[in-house]
Structures are given as C-alpha cells and as structure tokens.
Enzyme design. Structure first.
Site, PDB file in Angstrom:
ATOM      1  N   GLY A 242     -14.096  -0.730   5.191  1.00  0.00           N
ATOM      2  CA  GLY A 242     -12.811  -1.059   5.781  1.00  0.00           C
ATOM      3  C   GLY A 242     -12.535  -2.545   5.812  1.00  0.00           C
TER       4      GLY A 242
ATOM      5  N   TYR B  14      -7.556 -12.440   4.286  1.00  0.00           N
ATOM      6  CA  TYR B  14      -7.879 -11.023   4.478  1.00  0.00           C
ATOM      7  C   TYR B  14      -8.990 -10.861   5.528  1.00  0.00           C
ATOM      8  CZ  TYR B  14      -7.363  -6.228   2.573  1.00  0.00           C
ATOM      9  OH  TYR B  14      -7.081  -4.894   2.390  1.00  0.00           O
ATOM     10  N   TRP B  15     -10.138 -10.309   5.170  1.00  0.00           N
ATOM     11  CA  TRP B  15     -11.188 -10.032   6.144  1.00  0.00           C
ATOM     12  C   TRP B  15     -12.197 -11.166   6.277  1.00  0.00           C
ATOM     13  CZ3 TRP B  15     -10.782  -6.583   9.783  1.00  0.00           C
ATOM     14  CH2 TRP B  15      -9.974  -5.460   9.585  1.00  0.00           C
TER      15      TRP B  15
ATOM     16  N   ASP C 229     -12.951  -5.139   3.444  1.00  0.00           N
ATOM     17  CA  ASP C 229     -13.272  -5.187   2.012  1.00  0.00           C
ATOM     18  C   ASP C 229     -13.988  -6.450   1.545  1.00  0.00           C
ATOM     19  OD1 ASP C 229     -11.567  -3.067   2.433  1.00  0.00           O
ATOM     20  OD2 ASP C 229     -10.169  -3.587   0.849  1.00  0.00           O
TER      21      ASP C 229
ATOM     22  N   GLU D 237       0.176  -7.426   8.964  1.00  0.00           N
ATOM     23  CA  GLU D 237      -1.121  -6.829   8.647  1.00  0.00           C
ATOM     24  C   GLU D 237      -2.242  -7.535   9.399  1.00  0.00           C
ATOM     25  OE1 GLU D 237      -3.624  -5.566   4.603  1.00  0.00           O
ATOM     26  OE2 GLU D 237      -1.900  -6.911   4.444  1.00  0.00           O
TER      27      GLU D 237
ATOM     28  N   ARG E  68      -5.534 -12.887  -0.068  1.00  0.00           N
ATOM     29  CA  ARG E  68      -6.081 -11.657  -0.619  1.00  0.00           C
ATOM     30  C   ARG E  68      -7.508 -11.869  -1.118  1.00  0.00           C
ATOM     31  NH1 ARG E  68      -4.262  -7.291   0.950  1.00  0.00           N
ATOM     32  NH2 ARG E  68      -4.991  -6.282  -0.960  1.00  0.00           N
TER      33      ARG E  68
ATOM     34  N   TRP F  64      -8.342   5.639   7.038  1.00  0.00           N
ATOM     35  CA  TRP F  64      -8.355   5.213   8.435  1.00  0.00           C
ATOM     36  C   TRP F  64      -7.024   4.608   8.854  1.00  0.00           C
ATOM     37  CZ3 TRP F  64     -11.775   0.707  10.591  1.00  0.00           C
ATOM     38  CH2 TRP F  64     -11.623  -0.457   9.833  1.00  0.00           C
ATOM     39  N   ASP F  65      -6.184   4.210   7.895  1.00  0.00           N
ATOM     40  CA  ASP F  65      -4.820   3.821   8.248  1.00  0.00           C
ATOM     41  C   ASP F  65      -4.091   4.974   8.927  1.00  0.00           C
ATOM     42  OD1 ASP F  65      -3.800   1.057   6.640  1.00  0.00           O
ATOM     43  OD2 ASP F  65      -5.587   2.026   5.843  1.00  0.00           O
TER      44      ASP F  65
ATOM     45  N   TYR G 230       0.958   1.279  -9.458  1.00  0.00           N
ATOM     46  CA  TYR G 230      -0.008   0.809  -8.462  1.00  0.00           C
ATOM     47  C   TYR G 230      -1.352   0.653  -9.169  1.00  0.00           C
ATOM     48  CZ  TYR G 230      -3.191   0.462  -4.580  1.00  0.00           C
ATOM     49  OH  TYR G 230      -4.171   0.018  -3.725  1.00  0.00           O
TER      50      TYR G 230
ATOM     51  N   TYR H 118       0.854  -1.199   0.000  1.00  0.00           N
ATOM     52  CA  TYR H 118       0.000   0.000   0.000  1.00  0.00           C
ATOM     53  C   TYR H 118       0.890   1.250   0.000  1.00  0.00           C
ATOM     54  CZ  TYR H 118      -3.239  -3.522   1.932  1.00  0.00           C
ATOM     55  OH  TYR H 118      -3.980  -4.655   2.163  1.00  0.00           O
TER      56      TYR H 118
END
Length: 426
Positions: free
Chosen positions: A168, A353-354, A170, A396, A202, A38-39, A84, A32
């Site tokens: 946030g 990831y999330w 994702d 992370e 990911r 928010w980071d 990117y 990133y």
C-alpha cells in the site's frame, strides 16, 4: 479557516458522488480509474454514513473480483477504461471465480473485513446488518485465510508481501534496498501517472522498473505461491500489512460471533501471530517496528509510519502506543502529523508520494488504534490535526512542511475518511 463539520461532509460527499462510476468509486477523477482494493474499503467506511446501500454495492463489486484461492486482488479492472498503463495485459490468466472479471495478480493490506464490520455497525436495522455480514462472511474468511495458506513460510505465522504495491506504501524508502538492485523488466512499459500529477510527486523511474520486473516474475510463475515465495526476489514481512491483517482477523471473529459462528481464526493462532510480530519486527533503538527482509534475513533499517501500524492492529498496549507515537513525532518536529516517513530519515521527501507526505488513511488507522486502546484524548487530538489538512482541499496526500495538497485532487478515501472523522469527533 477549516470548513464546519457539515460543510466538510457536504464537500466530501460531493467528491464521492463525482467519482462514482456505478458499481464502484474511482479513487480520483483521472489518476486511478479502476477499482482498488483497500481504497474501496476505506471509501466504504465513510460512505456508509451517508449512503449505506451504495456502500453495499461498492464492496459487492470488490468481492466480485475474488480468486478461486480466496485472494481479492489489488486492482479490479474496468474493461471500459482505455489508455491506463500499466494495465491488465501485464497480469495474464487471473484465477477469478467469476468469469469475465479482469484483475491484477497481487493483493493489498486486507482492510476489507474491518470495513465490512464498521460499515455494518452503522446500519440501524440489525436484521439488514446481519444478513449482509452473513452474505459476505465466507468471502472475507477465505480472503484472510489466503494469506495464511499461501503467504507464510515455515517457522513463522507472519505474512509475506511479494511486491511493494501490496504494502500500500508503494515507493516507501523501506524498499530502496530493492530498487538499488537495478532490476529491469524484459519488455517496455508505459506510465500515465506522471503526466497527470507532477513527476516530483510520483514514484521514480527506478521504482517503476522494480515494480514491472516483479510483475513479470509473479505472472510468469502462474501465481503459484508454493513454488514462487521461497525464492521470490522481493519477500517482506511488512509491519503495516501484518498489523492490518491481525486487526482484520479480530474483526472477522467479532462478525462470526454476531452470526453465531465459531471464530474464523483461532485465538491461539492469533496469540502466536502477536508474539511472532513482536519478536521479528520490534526495533528497540527507535522504539518502532521495522519490516523484515526474508531474502537477507534481517530487518530493513528505515523508520516510517508503517512502524506505528501495530497501534492500529492492537499489537501493543496503550503505554507502548503513546511512547511509540511520541518518539516518532519527536523526529518530525515542525511537521504536520503524521509524515509517512520520519523526517530525519535520509530518504524523507516531503512531496514524493509515500516518501514523506501525510496521508489521511494512515492517520485514520492510527486514530482508530488509539481509540481501541482507550486513548480517547490522543485520538481526538490526532483527528483534529488530520481534519485541519482539509483546509487545502480533499487531496491524495499533503506536504508535511507546508500543508499543501498534493497528488490527485478530489481523492475518494480522503473524502470518505473525512466523513468518518467528522461524524465521530465533531
């Protein structure tokens, strides 16, 4: 063995220094490279304890990307960064206040006012603190009011997110109903994330197809929310986003009080927001809050850490907070805490990831919420287990079954929040 508190602070500070590009801090060395909303807010909370002046620059840079309508976008692009993808070309004609700023066209959970309050609170000189708050107060107020003015629909004060990136979280299983629709962007896109981090950690291609389809839809609307939101293909009352907004509103009002100003958000309106949150999002059978899909006019039947965010927001009392957390943890037996998805959910994946991993930032939100509710023992216990994750390094996110560090290494918000937790709990 976990490093000592001072060793952790030194290691975390080195990560932040290594990711410092001058006016902002990259979330990680390669994954990133730009500034994320928010980071930077999370980074500021920890950074303020080791370099307060650098924190001021961090948040000044973020606010520099603010739009004329008050929104602070989720990405403020660095024009010097090449290769990117997907990049700013997907977000034409951003409505920035300051000429030359290049940003995305959506936002993220508005942690920023809380970060400014907390970072300011560790500044020992009250004159310096108040001068900073005074300078940022109006941009912060306009940021929160953007959501009131442009992201609500008749009949409810709750805020609608229009893209999974805004949540946030994702690729949360909460959004699988939208992914299953098979929506595709009209033009090809590139990704670089899955070449830097293992693809099994990911979002999937189907997730990115949805993301880029929605980016096209939002950009083609000219960012006119009054016409876009009523028919938006993705519009959700996200339990975490709304809880973060509610906490930020209260924190901005505390800042207003310190500055001798009237409340930025009416206490009566905030009470109505609290009532609406409980009425629309509470799901009694699981003892959690669930997100609400505005297209289907129904709750999304998936339980994740977002359902606990009301603890952070101050939207529940201490008794309910303890019960919610105990029930969620009971569904995650044998896991490091707190998995981003309840371990008994069909969409749980401990590495992707999330979809299951433990994240420092969501744990931090819960710890702060428990503290605010007077649950000091529970907060300290969760802080200790959260810091234990750093045995694997400042990653992370972490595998809840093994504790393995996943995603980007040397992750900035993990480092910053480690500094904050060590400073307050060691």
């Amino acid at each position: 063995m976990r490093p000592s508190g001072q060793e952790l602070i030194a290691e975390a500070t080195a990560v932040l220094r290594g990711n410092d590009v001058g006016e902002y801090t990259k979330p990680s060395p390669r994954l990133y490279p730009h500034q994320w909303n928010w980071d930077s807010a999370f980074i500021a909370i920890g950074l303020a304890r080791v370099d307060w002046d650098r924190t001021v620059r961090e948040l000044d840079a973020l606010v520099a990307g603010q739009w004329t309508d008050g929104m602070i976008p989720h990405i403020r692009y660095n024009p010097a960064v090449a290769d990117y993808h997907p990049g700013p070309e997907w977000w034409p004609s951003p409505r920035v206040k300051r000429a030359g700023e290049v940003t995305s066209g959506i936002s993220q959970p508005p942690l920023l006012p809380t970060a400014v309050l907390l970072a300011g609170s560790v500044q020992p000189d009250p004159l310096v603190r108040l001068a900073w708050w005074r300078r940022l107060y109006e941009p912060l107020r306009d940021f929160l009011l953007y959501f009131v003015r442009h992201r609500t629909l008749p009949g409810s004060p709750l805020i609608a997110v229009i893209h999974p990136w805004e949540s946030g979280l994702d690729n949360s299983p909460r959004w699988d109903y939208a992914t299953r629709a098979g929506l595709q962007p009209s033009k090809p896109y590139r990704r670089v994330d899955d070449a830097i981090v293992g693809a099994d950690q990911r979002p999937r291609k189907a997730d990115y197809d949805l993301y880029m389809f929605l980016v096209e839809q939002i950009a083609s609307s000219g960012y006119e929310m009054s016409s876009y939101l009523p028919g938006a293909p993705f519009a959700v009352y996200d339990a975490l986003f709304n809880a973060v907004w509610f906490r930020a509103a209260h924190d901005l009002n505390l800042m207003a009080e310190a500055l001798g100003r009237p409340p930025a958000l009416s206490p009566v309106d905030l009470e109505a927001f609290r009532d609406a949150y409980g009425e629309a999002l509470w799901y009694e059978p699981s003892g959690l809050f669930r997100d609400f899909d505005l297209r289907a006019r129904s709750q999304i039947p998936v339980d994740t850490v977002a359902g606990l965010a009301a603890i952070y927001g101050g939207l529940v009392d201490a008794g309910r907070a303890v019960t919610m957390l105990e029930r969620y943890m009971g569904r995650c037996e044998g896991c490091r805490l707190v998995p981003s998805v309840a371990a008994d959910e069909p969409g749980f994946d401990p590495r992707r990831y999330w979809r299951g991993p433990v994240w420092m930032n969501t744990n931090w939100l819960l710890i702060r919420g428990l503290e605010s509710l007077g649950l000091a023992t529970e907060a300290a216990r969760l802080a200790d287990s959260t810091l234990d994750l750093t045995r694997a390094g400042l990653h992370e996110y972490y595998d809840p079954l093994t504790g393995e560090g996943l995603g980007g290494p040397c992750f900035s918000w993990t480092a910053a929040l480690t500094i904050d937790l060590v400073s307050r709990f060691s």
